[in-house]
Write an enzyme that holds these catalytic residues in place. Structure first.
Site, mmCIF file in Angstrom:
data_model
loop_
_atom_site.group_PDB
_atom_site.id
_atom_site.type_symbol
_atom_site.label_atom_id
_atom_site.label_comp_id
_atom_site.label_asym_id
_atom_site.label_seq_id
_atom_site.Cartn_x
_atom_site.Cartn_y
_atom_site.Cartn_z
ATOM 1 N N LYS A 116 0.845 -1.189 0.000
ATOM 2 C CA LYS A 116 0.000 0.000 0.000
ATOM 3 C C LYS A 116 0.881 1.240 0.000
ATOM 4 O O LYS A 116 1.811 1.360 0.824
ATOM 5 C CB LYS A 116 -0.886 -0.042 1.238
ATOM 6 C CG LYS A 116 -2.204 0.674 1.117
ATOM 7 C CD LYS A 116 -3.098 0.295 2.299
ATOM 8 C CE LYS A 116 -4.356 1.131 2.331
ATOM 9 N NZ LYS A 116 -5.125 0.881 3.554
HETATM 10 O O1 G3P Z 1 -7.816 1.729 5.413
HETATM 11 C C1 G3P Z 1 -8.161 2.905 4.794
HETATM 12 C C2 G3P Z 1 -9.532 3.441 5.172
HETATM 13 O O2 G3P Z 1 -10.488 2.449 5.041
HETATM 14 C C3 G3P Z 1 -9.588 4.214 6.450
HETATM 15 O O3 G3P Z 1 -10.879 4.503 6.861
HETATM 16 O O4 G3P Z 1 -12.460 5.212 8.614
HETATM 17 O O5 G3P Z 1 -10.024 5.784 8.842
HETATM 18 O O6 G3P Z 1 -11.444 6.926 7.149
HETATM 19 P P1 G3P Z 1 -11.204 5.675 7.929
#
Ligand code: G3P
Length: 217
Positions: free
Chosen positions: A83
Site C-alpha cells: 500500500k
Molecule cells: O484503510 C483505509 C480506510 O479504510 C480508512 O478509513 O475510517 O479511517 O477513514 P477511515
C-alpha cells in the site's frame, strides 16, 4: 463486488473469515498502531488466514525507501499487496513495484484525477476514501462513480477498492456504482446482516415450528 475487512485486529478478522464471505484484508498504519502489535508479525499472521490480498502500507514518504520497504513487505507472503500513498513519490514507487510484478494498493485517493494517475502508474488497486470526503460535507460516493466511468472509458484495469466505509449504505452504494472491492470495518460487516425484522421473523418461525411438534430429521 469482493469484500475485504479493514482491520489489523487478527481476532476480529479470524471471526469474519469464518463466514466464508471475506476475500481479503486491508490495514493501514493507524490500524496497526491500534492493534499495538509488531507490524510484520500481524501481516504474516493475516496471510496465514487467507490466500486473498492483504494490504500492508509502507511507512516512508520518499520513493526509494518506499520501494525498499515495499519489497520487504512483499517478502512476507505472496499475497501481500504493498500500500502506497497518493503522492508523487508513492506513484514512482508504484510504477517501480508494478514493473517488478508486485501488487500495489494506492491509498488516500480523494479525486478522480488522482485515481487516473495511480492507474497510469500501474496500480493494482486504487483506494478512494468515501467517509473522509463525507466528513468534509462532500459526496464521497460520487468519487466511486467518477473513477468507475474514467477507468471504463480509458480502459484501465486498476481495481476500485472503496475505502473509509462508515456504514451499510456505503457498501450498497459502492456495489451499485461498480466498485470492484469494498474494504469494510468489522463492525460494519456485522451490521450488513442485521435487521430487526429478520430476527423477529425467525423467532416467530422457530416458535411456530416448535408448536407443530414435528421433526424434519
Ligand atoms: O484503510 C483505509 C480506510 O479504510 C480508512 O478509513 O475510517 O479511517 O477513514 P477511515
Amino acid at each position: 463486488m469482493r469484500i475485504f475487512i479493514d482491520t489489523a485486529d487478527t481476532n476480529e478478522l479470524r471471526e469474519a473469515f469464518t463466514t466464508g464471505l471475506v476475500d481479503g484484508c486491508t490495514t493501514n498504519p493507524s490500524l496497526i498502531a491500534k492493534a499495538g502489535r509488531d507490524f510484520k508479525e500481524v501481516i504474516a499472521e493475516i496471510c496465514e488466514m487467507t490466500d486473498g490480498p492483504v494490504s500492508a502500507e509502507v511507512a516512508s514518504t520518499e520513493a526509494d525507501m518506499m520501494i525498499k520497504e515495499g519489497k520487504r513487505l512483499s517478502e512476507i507472503a505472496s499475497n501481500v499487496v504493498v500500500k502506497l500513498p497518493l503522492t508523487w513519490d508513492g506513484l514512482k514507487a508504484c510504477r517501480a513495484m508494478s514493473e517488478e510484478g508486485i501488487d500495489t494498493n494506492v491509498t488516500l485517493c480523494f479525486t478522480a484525477a488522482q485515481a487516473w494517475l495511480a492507474a497510469k502508474a500501474g496500480a493494482t488497486y486504487i483506494s478512494p476514501f468515501i467517509g473522509r470526503l463525507d466528513d468534509l460535507g462532500q459526496q464521497g460516493m460520487e468519487l466511486i462513480g467518477e473513477i468507475r466511468a474514467l477507468y471504463d472509458t480509458q480502459d484501465y484495469q486498476t481495481q476500485i477498492l472503496a475505502a473509509s466505509i462508515r456504514g451499510p449504505l456505503h457498501v450498497k452504494e459502492a456495489a451499485l456504482l461498480g466498485a470492484d472491492v469494498a474494504t469494510i470495518p468489522p463492525k460494519v460487516f456485522k451490521a450488513l446482516l442485521n435487521h430487526p425484522l429478520t430476527d423477529k421473523g425467525l423467532s416467530d418461525f422457530v416458535k411456530d415450528w416448535q408448536g407443530t411438534g414435528q421433526s424434519i430429521l
